[in-house]
Design a protein around this motif. Structure first.
Motif, short mmCIF file in Angstrom:
data_model
loop_
_atom_site.label_atom_id
_atom_site.label_comp_id
_atom_site.label_asym_id
_atom_site.label_seq_id
_atom_site.Cartn_x
_atom_site.Cartn_y
_atom_site.Cartn_z
N PHE A 182 0.81 -1.20 0.00
CA PHE A 182 0.00 0.00 0.00
C PHE A 182 0.85 1.26 0.00
CE2 PHE A 182 -3.31 -2.98 1.20
CZ PHE A 182 -4.44 -2.44 0.59
N GLU A 183 1.93 1.26 0.80
CA GLU A 183 2.78 2.43 0.87
C GLU A 183 3.39 2.76 -0.48
OE1 GLU A 183 3.72 4.65 3.60
OE2 GLU A 183 1.72 3.85 3.90
N LYS A 184 3.70 1.71 -1.25
CA LYS A 184 4.33 1.90 -2.54
C LYS A 184 3.32 1.97 -3.68
CE LYS A 184 8.58 1.98 -1.32
NZ LYS A 184 9.35 3.20 -1.53
N GLY A 185 2.03 1.86 -3.34
CA GLY A 185 1.03 1.83 -4.40
C GLY A 185 1.11 0.58 -5.25
N LEU A 186 1.55 -0.54 -4.63
CA LEU A 186 1.75 -1.79 -5.37
C LEU A 186 0.62 -2.79 -5.16
CD1 LEU A 186 5.54 -2.35 -4.58
CD2 LEU A 186 4.56 -1.49 -6.70
N MET A 363 19.22 10.31 5.15
CA MET A 363 18.36 10.91 4.14
C MET A 363 19.07 12.10 3.47
SD MET A 363 15.70 9.18 3.89
CE MET A 363 15.01 7.83 4.82
N THR A 364 19.74 12.91 4.27
CA THR A 364 20.45 14.06 3.74
C THR A 364 21.65 13.63 2.92
OG1 THR A 364 19.76 15.41 5.61
CG2 THR A 364 21.65 16.19 4.38
N MET A 365 22.28 12.52 3.32
CA MET A 365 23.42 12.02 2.57
C MET A 365 23.06 11.74 1.11
SD MET A 365 25.78 9.48 4.78
CE MET A 365 24.83 8.85 6.14
N ALA A 366 21.89 11.14 0.91
CA ALA A 366 21.47 10.79 -0.45
C ALA A 366 21.22 12.03 -1.29
CB ALA A 366 20.22 9.92 -0.40
N GLY A 367 20.89 13.13 -0.61
CA GLY A 367 20.76 14.41 -1.29
C GLY A 367 19.45 14.62 -2.01
N LEU A 454 11.13 -4.35 13.62
CA LEU A 454 12.06 -4.27 12.49
C LEU A 454 11.32 -3.87 11.22
CD1 LEU A 454 14.26 -7.41 13.21
CD2 LEU A 454 14.85 -5.01 13.59
N SER A 455 10.09 -4.33 11.09
CA SER A 455 9.27 -3.95 9.94
C SER A 455 9.00 -2.45 9.95
CB SER A 455 7.96 -4.73 9.96
OG SER A 455 7.10 -4.29 8.94
N LEU A 456 8.69 -1.92 11.13
CA LEU A 456 8.44 -0.48 11.26
C LEU A 456 9.69 0.31 10.88
CD1 LEU A 456 6.64 1.89 12.19
CD2 LEU A 456 7.53 1.53 14.51
N SER A 457 10.85 -0.18 11.28
CA SER A 457 12.11 0.48 10.96
C SER A 457 12.29 0.60 9.45
CB SER A 457 13.28 -0.30 11.58
OG SER A 457 14.51 0.24 11.17
N ASP A 458 12.06 -0.50 8.74
CA ASP A 458 12.22 -0.51 7.28
C ASP A 458 11.16 0.35 6.60
OD1 ASP A 458 14.37 -2.15 7.50
OD2 ASP A 458 13.34 -3.97 6.92
N ASP A 459 9.93 0.26 7.08
CA ASP A 459 8.84 1.01 6.47
C ASP A 459 9.04 2.52 6.63
OD1 ASP A 459 7.61 -1.33 5.72
OD2 ASP A 459 6.34 -1.44 7.51
N LEU A 460 9.55 2.93 7.79
CA LEU A 460 9.82 4.35 8.03
C LEU A 460 10.86 4.86 7.04
CD1 LEU A 460 9.38 6.78 10.04
CD2 LEU A 460 11.48 6.02 11.15
N TYR A 461 11.93 4.08 6.86
CA TYR A 461 12.99 4.47 5.93
C TYR A 461 12.44 4.60 4.51
CZ TYR A 461 17.28 4.06 3.15
OH TYR A 461 18.29 4.27 2.26
N SER A 462 11.66 3.60 4.08
CA SER A 462 11.09 3.63 2.73
C SER A 462 10.16 4.81 2.54
CB SER A 462 10.35 2.32 2.44
OG SER A 462 11.21 1.22 2.46
N PHE A 463 9.34 5.08 3.56
CA PHE A 463 8.37 6.17 3.45
C PHE A 463 9.07 7.52 3.29
CE2 PHE A 463 5.92 9.57 5.51
CZ PHE A 463 4.77 9.54 4.73
N TYR A 464 10.04 7.80 4.15
CA TYR A 464 10.71 9.10 4.09
C TYR A 464 11.54 9.24 2.81
CZ TYR A 464 9.61 11.25 8.59
OH TYR A 464 8.98 11.89 9.63
N ARG A 465 12.17 8.15 2.39
CA ARG A 465 13.06 8.24 1.23
C ARG A 465 12.29 8.27 -0.08
NH1 ARG A 465 18.12 7.92 -0.52
NH2 ARG A 465 18.58 6.76 -2.41
N GLU A 466 11.22 7.50 -0.19
CA GLU A 466 10.54 7.37 -1.47
C GLU A 466 9.22 8.13 -1.54
OE1 GLU A 466 12.18 6.08 -3.77
OE2 GLU A 466 13.74 5.07 -2.63
#
Length: 810
Positions: A182-186, A363-367, A454-466
């Motif tokens: 759902f987060e990715k619209g998949l 997140m800032t590192m990726a620019g 651990l799932s929340l950790s990954d989902d948070l990263y994906s949400f903010y980055r993508e």
């Protein structure tokens, strides 16, 4: 005939399917291009088999077979109906949907042709035990989202093989996987799963190996770790293995460390694994002979040469033969040379210096991420973040800010709506982020299961980055626009013989949009009861935090702020006056199109830059809280985990990434190099320290004055207070001159006390420029070396009418 317990009752029946369809493939008939059929694991095992690398034999139940199973079992409509009712923001609804869908798949009748084919292929392996592993397949690398979540089963026998395969299929619908769809619209995109069935090696010896030294990053060294028994004992960190260092050229063993192994993990006749004592002298003997070490080193080099990159390898040894169980890239070693570093000089590089740790800064590192790209805008071609050894301190370097800034202005001149539309698109994600922050901040993480955490950790990263994306190009515009506008207005004044350059520059760059500082002051003025106070504590929970992690905005902070509330009407009037003054100045003068473009963009980017700070700090807050809970629960040193990037976290927790790698980053200093928004290389130790040292502007202790860009006009005299990081912001006293590399929201308490603000870095849309104008305090930015020349207690005059800091007495 084998039959899983089906739904309903009565005599068992099989479902007939198309007998012409290919249901399975042996490893030898697969390669790296078959990810969509065999998933990542299956394709990798096929590629190694094809390359002649010794891999335990096996086959893959293809993803198309799973699709056919869903179709012929009439589950597609039921699954879609369940997913259609899911609100993925409600955890319990996701978990309920997962339970229902997995139940449907596990309890469905296995179609006859699939069951027969799998049984036939199992028999051909001529083995009693196999490993059954899920292997997800999805476009654009989405497979990574399922890593560690899909099921695997060891020591599987003929009588429970089909059941384990259906369990692997069902694991495609874990709560995390559903949430990610759902987060990715998949949720309307085809995502399937293959299943790897592989003969289990009954390891006499096993271990892991790295084709490049993972700690020193020496590319001429191979590291081999080995222990008696099954490899799970080493991977899980339950035994200390032998370690051997082999030099590639010339090929020779240069170091052997023998560990005493008092117990080993072995498979027993009933099918499970059991710890068995290892008696002397075997327990303290060398596990691999020197001949075996060199033989295996040759195999490691064969794997690295085939793939073309450094590899992390899991292996086993049985009946005099080495087997490769898994091979994957070493994620921290992606570039062999440091040529990109040579492009940085202290003349063409912007340095941003403050406190921070890698995990909160990633997140800032990726620019800049792909979601916000267009034809002219791109990520920093090269961006570097350097974290000092033994300090909460980083330096961020942007090499190509001129390219980014000029591209933005060019794009705006050609089509102004392109930049505005880009911002509107980003703002949609930003509003979602504010909602998500409010929800996740309230989570009681202690009630989360390990898997859910651990799932929340990954989902948070994906949400903010993508979903939201880091708008890193705001920095590129900020640094370039300040210099470019300065030059253009100076040229305009020279041509027209004008002497009011400072007035023109500061008027054109003055804020006309409210910042979070204005919004906070307005919110404070409307506090009336306990509920409204609690709402503010939650809304501004990120305010005192930094790239070093979460620091609460406390009740005491709120009470202190309530004692010093500014009338929001005054700020509103100031912004209105700024806007009218800017409009009048533009009507009076015939500025060229480029000047007008920079002025309009500055109005937008002041707001965008401000919101970007909320983005980065809110991420740091949530990441910090989750990471602290993980550290406490998994018994890891939080100060080491903060040097691991989010994508490395699963490798750290399952011991695939040595904790020594993180220790080395922390203790020796580390450079993270990003290219076009993607991590390219990590450099640790002396090379990172010497690189940054050569970029530091030389001190000029004999200078009597320092020049910079005027951000807010005025002239005051006071004593200097150097604030290198936010951790010493409370040292600022009333009337002092705050001198810092660059300010951030966490500096606000000191900025209010200061008589004036001076920074090494920053541009016309930076935090120091925005807040100093709102506070009505003189501010000079971009001096490059104020923190090096000035010392605590120096008496200085900050002349923000002429952009000069004069040293009166040292």
């Amino acid at each position: 005939m084998e039959l899983l317990n089906g739904r309903g009752s009565g005599n068992p029946t099989y479902v007939k399917i198309n007998t012409m369809m290919e249901l399975t493939k042996n490893f030898r008939n697969l390669n790296k291009d078959d990810v969509f059929l065999a998933g990542g694991k299956g394709a990798s095992l096929g590629e190694m088999t094809y390359a002649g690398i010794p891999v335990p034999p096996g086959f893959v139940v293809l993803s198309t077979t799973f699709d056919e199973f869903i179709k012929k079992s009439d589950l597609a409509q039921e699954i879609d109906a369940i997913l259609d009712k899911v609100d993925h923001k409600e955890v319990h609804l996701v978990e309920n949907a997962s339970e229902k869908i997995q139940g449907l798949i596990k309890n469905a009748v296995m179609p006859e042709n699939i069951a027969k084919e799998i049984k036939k292929k199992f028999k051909q392996l001529n083995t009693e035990y196999v490993a059954v592993r899920s292997s997800a397949t999805a476009e654009d690398g989405v497979e990574n989202a399922w890593a560690g979540q899909l099921d695997s089963f060891l020591n599987t026998k003929d009588d429970n093989l089909l059941g384990k395969i259906q369990h692997c299929w069902a694991s495609l619908f874990t709560p995390r996987a559903i949430f990610y769809r759902f987060e990715k619209g998949l949720h309307s995109t085809k995502i399937s799963v293959a299943v790897v069935v592989q003969k289990m090696v009954n390891s006499e010896i096993s271990g892991i190996a790295f084709s490049v030294h993972p700690i020193t990053e020496d590319r001429n060294q191979i590291i081999i770790e080995s222990g008696f028994g099954l490899g799970e004992a080493i991977v899980s960190g339950q035994i200390t293995p032998d370690s051997y260092v082999v030099e590639k050229e010339p090929r020779r063993i240069i170091d052997i460390n023998i560990a005493t192994q008092s117990k080993g993990l072995y498979r027993i006749t009933t099918g499970g694994n059991e710890w068995i004592d290892i008696p002397e002298p075997k327990s303290s003997s060398q596990v691999l002979s020197e001949a075996q070490i060199l033989e295996f080193a040759d195999l490691i080099m064969k794997i690295e040469n085939h793939y073309g990159f450094p590899c992390d390898i899991e292996w086993a040894y049985e009946d005099g033969k080495f087997y490769i169980v898994q091979s994957r890239p070493i994620t921290t070693l992606l570039n062999e040379k440091h040529n990109d570093l040579n492009r940085f000089t202290n003349k063409n590089t912007s340095l941003e210096h403050a406190d921070g740790l890698p995990v909160y800064f990633e997140m800032t590192m990726a620019g800049f991420t792909d979601r916000l790209r267009n034809n002219n805008l791109s990520s920093y071609e090269i961006g570097i973040s350097h974290f000092m050894k033994d300090e909460l301190d980083y330096i961020s370097l942007i090499q190509d800010q001129n390219k980014i800034g000029s591209a933005i202005i060019k794009d705006f001149l050609n089509n102004p709506s392109s930049i505005y539309n880009l911002y509107k698109e980003w703002a949609i994600g930003y509003e979602k982020m504010l909602d998500r922050f409010s929800v996740v901040f309230d989570y009681d993480l202690k009630k989360f299961s390990d898997k859910k955490l651990l799932s929340l950790s990954d989902d948070l990263y994906s949400f903010y980055r993508e979903e939201v994306s880091m708008p890193g190009f705001t920095d590129g515009f900020m640094f370039y626009a300040e210099k470019r506008l300065n030059d253009l207005i100076m040229e305009y004044c020279d041509i027209n013989k004008l002497k009011n350059f400072t007035e023109i520059f500061t008027t054109l760059t003055a804020s006309t949009e409210p910042s979070f500082f204005n919004e906070k002051e307005s919110d404070l003025s409307h506090v009336s009861d306990t509920e409204s106070k609690n709402n503010l504590l939650k809304k501004y929970a990120w305010l005192n935090s930094s790239y070093s992690g979460y620091k609460p905005y406390s009740k005491k902070n709120l009470e202190d702020d309530l004692k010093d509330v500014k009338d929001p009407a005054l700020a509103k009037k100031q912004l209105s006056d700024n806007k009218l003054a800017k409009q009048d100045l533009i009507k009076k003068h015939k500025f060229n199109d480029e000047i007008l473009a920079i002025v309009k963009l500055t109005d937008l980017f002041i707001k965008w830059q401000d919101q970007r700070k909320v983005y980065t700090l809110s991420y740091a807050v949530l990441r910090s809280r989750i990471l602290h809970e993980i550290a406490q629960r998994f018994k890891f040193d939080i100060k080491l985990l903060e040097f691991a990037l989010t994508e490395e976290l699963p490798l750290v927790l399952n011991r695939s990434l040595s904790i020594d790698v993180l220790k080395n980053r922390r203790d020796s200093g580390v450079l993270f190099i990003h290219k076009n928004g993607k991590l390219q290389e990590i450099i640790v130790g002396e090379a990172s320290e010497s690189f940054v040292a050569k970029l530091q502007a030389p001190e000029n202790s004999g200078a009597s004055e320092i020049s910079g860009t005027i951000a807010s006009r005025g002239k005051v005299t006071g004593k200097v207070r150097i604030v290198m990081t936010a951790k010493n912001i409370n040292e600022v006293e009333e009337g002092e001159i705050l001198v810092a590399p660059m300010t951030r929201p966490e500096h606000l308490i000191g900025m209010k006390k200061a008589a004036a603000i001076v920074t090494d870095d920053g541009g016309i849309t930076c935090h120091a420029a925005i807040v100093s104008r709102e506070l009505g305090k003189p501010c000079i930015i971009g001096t490059k070396n104020a923190t090096k020349i000035l010392k605590n207690g120096d008496l200085v005059e900050v002349d923000a009418e002429n952009g000069v800091v004069k040293i009166i007495k040292k």
